[in-house]
Design a protein around this motif. Structure first.
Motif, PDB file in Angstrom:
ATOM      1  N   THR A  37       5.524   6.952  -0.016  1.00 11.86           N
ATOM      2  CA  THR A  37       5.589   7.489   1.340  1.00 11.86           C
ATOM      3  C   THR A  37       5.074   8.922   1.366  1.00 11.86           C
ATOM      4  N   GLY A  38       4.172   9.207   2.286  1.00 16.48           N
ATOM      5  CA  GLY A  38       3.736  10.578   2.544  1.00 16.48           C
ATOM      6  C   GLY A  38       2.905  11.219   1.450  1.00 16.48           C
ATOM      7  N   ASP A  75       5.535  12.336  -0.994  1.00 14.61           N
ATOM      8  CA  ASP A  75       5.007  13.673  -0.682  1.00 14.61           C
ATOM      9  C   ASP A  75       4.313  14.356  -1.864  1.00 14.61           C
ATOM     10  N   ASN A  76       3.678  13.580  -2.734  1.00 13.40           N
ATOM     11  CA  ASN A  76       2.880  14.154  -3.820  1.00 13.40           C
ATOM     12  C   ASN A  76       1.482  14.461  -3.302  1.00 13.40           C
ATOM     13  N   GLY A 131       6.117  -6.776  -3.972  1.00 15.14           N
ATOM     14  CA  GLY A 131       7.343  -6.395  -3.283  1.00 15.14           C
ATOM     15  C   GLY A 131       7.501  -4.906  -3.073  1.00 15.14           C
ATOM     16  N   CYS A 132       6.398  -4.210  -2.908  1.00 17.34           N
ATOM     17  CA  CYS A 132       6.425  -2.756  -2.737  1.00 17.34           C
ATOM     18  C   CYS A 132       6.206  -2.378  -1.269  1.00 17.34           C
ATOM     19  N   ILE A 133       6.507  -1.122  -0.938  1.00 12.54           N
ATOM     20  CA  ILE A 133       6.286  -0.596   0.407  1.00 12.54           C
ATOM     21  C   ILE A 133       5.373   0.619   0.303  1.00 12.54           C
ATOM     22  N   SER A 134       4.296   0.595   1.086  1.00  9.26           N
ATOM     23  CA  SER A 134       3.372   1.730   1.173  1.00  9.26           C
ATOM     24  C   SER A 134       3.368   2.183   2.631  1.00  9.26           C
ATOM     25  N   ASP A 135       3.874   3.390   2.877  1.00 10.80           N
ATOM     26  CA  ASP A 135       4.105   3.836   4.246  1.00 10.80           C
ATOM     27  C   ASP A 135       3.639   5.277   4.456  1.00 10.80           C
ATOM     28  N   ALA A 136       2.718   5.460   5.384  1.00 15.60           N
ATOM     29  CA  ALA A 136       2.308   6.788   5.847  1.00 15.60           C
ATOM     30  C   ALA A 136       1.767   7.676   4.731  1.00 15.60           C
ATOM     31  N   ALA A 143       6.819  15.648  -4.303  1.00 16.28           N
ATOM     32  CA  ALA A 143       6.253  16.982  -4.086  1.00 16.28           C
ATOM     33  C   ALA A 143       5.569  17.565  -5.324  1.00 16.28           C
ATOM     34  N   ASN A 144       5.029  16.719  -6.197  1.00 15.23           N
ATOM     35  CA  ASN A 144       4.245  17.188  -7.340  1.00 15.23           C
ATOM     36  C   ASN A 144       2.812  17.452  -6.879  1.00 15.23           C
TER      37      ASN A 144
END
Length: 187
Positions: free
Chosen positions: A111-112, A88-89, A130-135, A64-65
């Motif tokens: 995420t987000g 959520d940044n 090995g990373c996850i990038s989601d939504a 949230a930054n």
């Protein structure tokens, strides 16, 4: 270890552009630190025109930054982000910026975030594994989840999981980016 930086720079006049943690040095390690709701980036390493090296983020969280979650500035070298979370940044989750060299992001999630999950911007010899990038791409469907752009070269993007529920593109190599390796990513 276990530091917490939050709500910095919101209404402080000339100090209204504060990041959670800003590192202008070498051989610095952050473990399990959190940067939440700051008025700029969560974590930033390096500075324009100066080479810094060996900054490590392990198990850290940026959320949230108003800017990017994690940002390696121009000239940041031989640094790493492992097992971190960026959520959520209002910028990208993770950015390796101009002329950063030999940096590694492993086992981390985005995420987000409003722009990209992961952005390699004129960087070279980086590893994203090995990373996850989601939504991510909550601000515009035109923002890819993983974006390799602007003369980025000789980077390795492997073994990542990409869920592009917001974006209309998952992984993009763009502009003058060349000689990058993409393998074993799950879209």
């Amino acid at each position: 270890t276990d530091c917490f930086s939050h709500n910095n720079g919101g209404t402080l006049g000339s100090f209204n552009n504060c990041s959670g943690f800003e590192t202008l040095g070498d051989d610095v390690t952050f473990v399990n630190c959190r940067a939440i709701a700051n008025a700029n980036k969560g974590f930033i390493a390096g500075e324009s025109g100066v080479t810094h090296s060996k900054v490590k983020y392990v198990g850290c969280t940026a959320g949230a930054n108003t800017g990017d979650g994690f940002y390696f500035h121009d000239g940041q070298t031989d640094s790493s982000i492992s097992n971190c979370s960026s959520r959520d940044n209002l910028g990208s989750g993770y950015v390796l910026a101009s002329n950063s060299i030999r940096n590694i992001i492993t086992g981390s999630t985005a995420t987000g975030n409003a722009v990209n999950g992961f952005r390699l911007d004129n960087t070279s010899y980086a590893v994203l594994d090995g990373c996850i990038s989601d939504a991510n791409a909550t601000a515009s469907v035109g923002n890819p989840e993983i974006y390799v752009v602007d003369a980025s070269s000789h980077n390795t993007i492997t073994n990542n999981i990409v869920n592009s529920s917001n974006s209309n593109t998952s992984i993009v190599e763009h502009d003058t980016a060349n000689f990058n390796t993409f393998a074993n990513n799950t879209i």
